[in-house]
Design a protein around this motif. Structure first.
Motif, short mmCIF file in Angstrom:
data_model
loop_
_atom_site.label_atom_id
_atom_site.label_comp_id
_atom_site.label_asym_id
_atom_site.label_seq_id
_atom_site.Cartn_x
_atom_site.Cartn_y
_atom_site.Cartn_z
N THR A 48 0.69 -1.40 -0.21
CA THR A 48 -0.12 -0.21 0.06
C THR A 48 0.86 1.17 0.08
O THR A 48 1.77 1.32 0.52
CB THR A 48 -1.34 -0.43 1.56
N ILE A 49 0.37 2.18 -0.55
CA ILE A 49 1.21 3.47 -0.87
C ILE A 49 0.64 3.78 0.24
O ILE A 49 0.45 3.98 1.19
CB ILE A 49 0.14 4.20 -1.85
N MET A 117 -3.89 3.09 0.00
CA MET A 117 -4.93 2.49 -1.46
C MET A 117 -3.04 1.61 -2.30
O MET A 117 -2.46 1.62 -1.93
CB MET A 117 -5.32 3.35 -1.87
N THR A 118 -3.68 0.16 -2.78
CA THR A 118 -2.59 -0.58 -3.48
C THR A 118 -2.51 0.60 -5.01
O THR A 118 -3.67 1.22 -5.38
CB THR A 118 -3.82 -1.92 -3.80
N ARG A 119 -2.21 0.40 -5.69
CA ARG A 119 -1.87 0.57 -7.05
C ARG A 119 -2.83 -0.12 -8.56
O ARG A 119 -3.24 1.36 -8.23
CB ARG A 119 -1.01 -0.35 -8.24
N LEU A 120 -4.11 -0.65 -7.96
CA LEU A 120 -5.57 -0.91 -8.54
C LEU A 120 -6.48 -0.18 -8.02
O LEU A 120 -6.93 0.22 -8.81
CB LEU A 120 -5.02 -2.44 -8.62
N GLU A 121 -6.37 -0.32 -6.91
CA GLU A 121 -7.14 1.09 -6.14
C GLU A 121 -7.49 2.20 -6.72
O GLU A 121 -8.26 2.72 -7.14
CB GLU A 121 -7.52 0.94 -4.84
N LEU A 125 -9.71 4.62 -9.10
CA LEU A 125 -10.15 5.62 -8.34
C LEU A 125 -10.30 6.62 -9.33
O LEU A 125 -10.64 7.10 -9.81
CB LEU A 125 -9.27 5.92 -7.43
N ILE A 126 -9.09 6.64 -9.81
CA ILE A 126 -8.70 7.56 -11.29
C ILE A 126 -9.47 7.35 -12.41
O ILE A 126 -10.22 8.47 -13.09
CB ILE A 126 -7.07 7.75 -11.54
N LYS A 127 -9.35 6.05 -12.87
CA LYS A 127 -10.62 6.36 -14.04
C LYS A 127 -11.51 6.14 -13.60
O LYS A 127 -12.23 6.87 -14.36
CB LYS A 127 -10.48 4.42 -14.16
N GLY A 128 -11.99 5.94 -12.98
CA GLY A 128 -13.79 6.18 -11.93
C GLY A 128 -14.10 7.75 -12.43
O GLY A 128 -14.86 8.31 -12.81
N MET A 129 -13.47 8.75 -11.97
CA MET A 129 -13.61 9.74 -12.33
C MET A 129 -12.90 10.32 -12.94
O MET A 129 -13.85 11.52 -13.57
CB MET A 129 -11.81 10.26 -11.43
N LEU A 130 -11.60 10.01 -13.93
CA LEU A 130 -12.05 10.14 -15.36
C LEU A 130 -13.46 10.06 -15.94
O LEU A 130 -13.54 11.22 -17.11
CB LEU A 130 -10.36 9.61 -15.99
N ILE A 131 -14.04 9.44 -16.34
CA ILE A 131 -15.67 8.57 -17.20
C ILE A 131 -16.09 9.68 -15.94
O ILE A 131 -17.00 9.86 -17.17
CB ILE A 131 -15.77 7.04 -16.88
N SER A 132 -16.33 9.79 -14.66
CA SER A 132 -17.36 10.17 -14.23
C SER A 132 -17.27 11.90 -14.72
O SER A 132 -18.09 12.20 -15.09
CB SER A 132 -17.58 10.59 -12.76
N LYS A 133 -16.71 12.42 -14.80
CA LYS A 133 -16.36 13.74 -15.39
C LYS A 133 -16.75 14.49 -17.14
O LYS A 133 -16.02 15.28 -17.29
CB LYS A 133 -14.96 15.01 -14.73
N ASP A 134 -15.97 13.01 -17.38
CA ASP A 134 -16.15 12.70 -18.69
C ASP A 134 -15.00 13.64 -19.37
O ASP A 134 -15.42 14.48 -20.63
CB ASP A 134 -17.25 14.19 -19.90
N TYR A 135 -13.84 13.45 -18.99
CA TYR A 135 -12.59 14.06 -19.97
C TYR A 135 -11.70 12.43 -20.56
O TYR A 135 -11.57 13.08 -21.92
CB TYR A 135 -11.91 13.80 -18.12
N VAL A 136 -12.67 11.54 -20.08
CA VAL A 136 -12.22 10.10 -21.01
C VAL A 136 -12.64 9.62 -21.03
O VAL A 136 -13.34 8.66 -19.61
CB VAL A 136 -10.56 9.71 -20.49
N THR A 142 -2.65 2.74 -15.22
CA THR A 142 -1.44 2.08 -14.99
C THR A 142 -0.81 2.54 -14.08
O THR A 142 -0.45 4.03 -14.00
CB THR A 142 -1.16 1.48 -15.76
N VAL A 143 -0.62 2.51 -12.76
CA VAL A 143 0.15 3.27 -12.07
C VAL A 143 1.29 1.91 -11.07
O VAL A 143 0.83 0.79 -10.95
CB VAL A 143 -1.26 3.10 -10.15
N GLU A 144 2.58 2.14 -11.55
CA GLU A 144 3.49 1.56 -10.93
C GLU A 144 4.65 2.63 -9.37
O GLU A 144 4.71 4.17 -9.71
CB GLU A 144 4.88 1.67 -11.93
N LEU A 145 4.99 2.17 -8.80
CA LEU A 145 5.31 2.75 -7.88
C LEU A 145 7.43 2.31 -7.93
O LEU A 145 7.33 1.25 -8.55
CB LEU A 145 5.88 1.54 -6.15
N THR A 146 7.79 3.97 -8.09
CA THR A 146 8.91 3.11 -9.05
C THR A 146 10.11 3.68 -8.23
O THR A 146 11.23 3.52 -8.28
CB THR A 146 9.13 4.90 -10.24
N ASN A 147 10.15 3.78 -6.67
CA ASN A 147 11.14 3.95 -5.74
C ASN A 147 10.91 2.69 -4.79
O ASN A 147 11.90 2.85 -3.39
CB ASN A 147 11.16 5.43 -4.87
#
Length: 268
Positions: A48-49, A117-121, A125-136, A142-147
């Motif tokens: 988790t982050i 939250m996990t990467r998938l969560e 979350l971001i996918k749902g916000m983009l769709i609900s606001k009709d941005y995309v 995709t989310v990756e932990l880089t460090n």
């Protein structure tokens, strides 16, 4: 006859010491409780982050120009005189740094709480916000932990820091990346040190017992974990100036050899 008896006893003593020094310690073999008739289960967890984590977040869609608004730019990393840019890794991807409050500032969406939250969560979350606001309409996020790293120290073949390449990475995976324990590593009390907010937690686990290992919260590693393998008594004794102390077989063998030489000289 008396001298012969002395030499026989001395020789037997040397042989016993040699056999003792060559014997295999019982605490070398892993998972001594494991049998074919048993299955092992325990903690199930995923990374988790936390604050200060760095996240690579990419949005994909059929309309690439549209999603470019949500993707941070690729930033070439300069290594000496060579500039590299590799889109197949995180090397040239800019990252979001999680704030002390546990959030990131995402383009157009603003502050998003991601701590715990996990990467998938986070991706969901971001996918749902983009769709609900009709941005995309059809985003793929995709989310990756880089460090994410784990440090493996002590009696392992290759001590160092290693990247965490998946969410369910275990302590066995980390030890494998470090080349496994040396023959001088204590397998019965491997230490894992974990930062949890402003405090540190220490777990001591045994690689000899598969069930207790699988039940330990330290079985699955987290970012910034430190694994330390203690040296066994043989390695500790070798750290002396000559490696010869009253506890080592080599000391007693040397002493017995000296006694044999002195006895032979006296007989002459």
């Amino acid at each position: 006859m008396r001298h012969l008896s002395f030499h026989n006893i001395l020789a037997a003593f040397i042989v016993l010491l040699a056999m003792a020094s060559c014997s295999t310690p019982k605490n070398v073999v892993y998972f001594q409780d494991m049998t074919n008739e048993h299955s092992y289960s325990g903690y199930q967890q995923t990374i988790t982050i936390k604050p200060a984590d760095k996240l690579s977040i990419l949005v994909h869609s059929r309309d690439q120009q549209l999603v470019d608004l949500f993707n941070l730019p690729y930033t070439p990393r300069t290594l000496g005189a060579t500039t590299t840019l590799n889109r197949g890794t995180n090397q040239g991807i800019s990252s979001y740094t999680v704030s002390p409050e546990g959030s990131i500032d995402f383009p157009l969406l603003g502050e998003i709480k991601v701590e715990g939250m996990t990467r998938l969560e986070i991706a969901g979350l971001i996918k749902g916000m983009l769709i609900s606001k009709d941005y995309v309409r059809d985003p793929v996020v995709t989310v990756e932990l880089t460090n994410g790293i784990v440090s493996v120290l002590g009696e392992v073949a290759h001590p160092g820091s290693y990247s965490i390449d998946r969410d369910d990475m275990t302590i066995l995976d980390a030890l494998g990346l470090a080349g496994d324990l040396t023959i001088y590593g204590r397998r019965e009390d491997v230490k894992l040190i974990r930062s949890n907010g402003d405090k540190q937690e220490t777990y001591i686990i045994s690689l000899l017992d598969a069930q207790s290992l699988r039940n330990s919260p330290a079985y699955f590693i987290q970012q910034d974990d430190v694994i330390y393998v203690d040296p066994n008594n043989t390695r500790i004794r070798q750290s002396t100036i000559n490696g010869n102390t009253l506890l080592t077989p080599s000391f007693w063998i040397s002493l017995a050899s000296l006694a044999t030489t002195i006895t032979a000289l006296c007989i002459r």
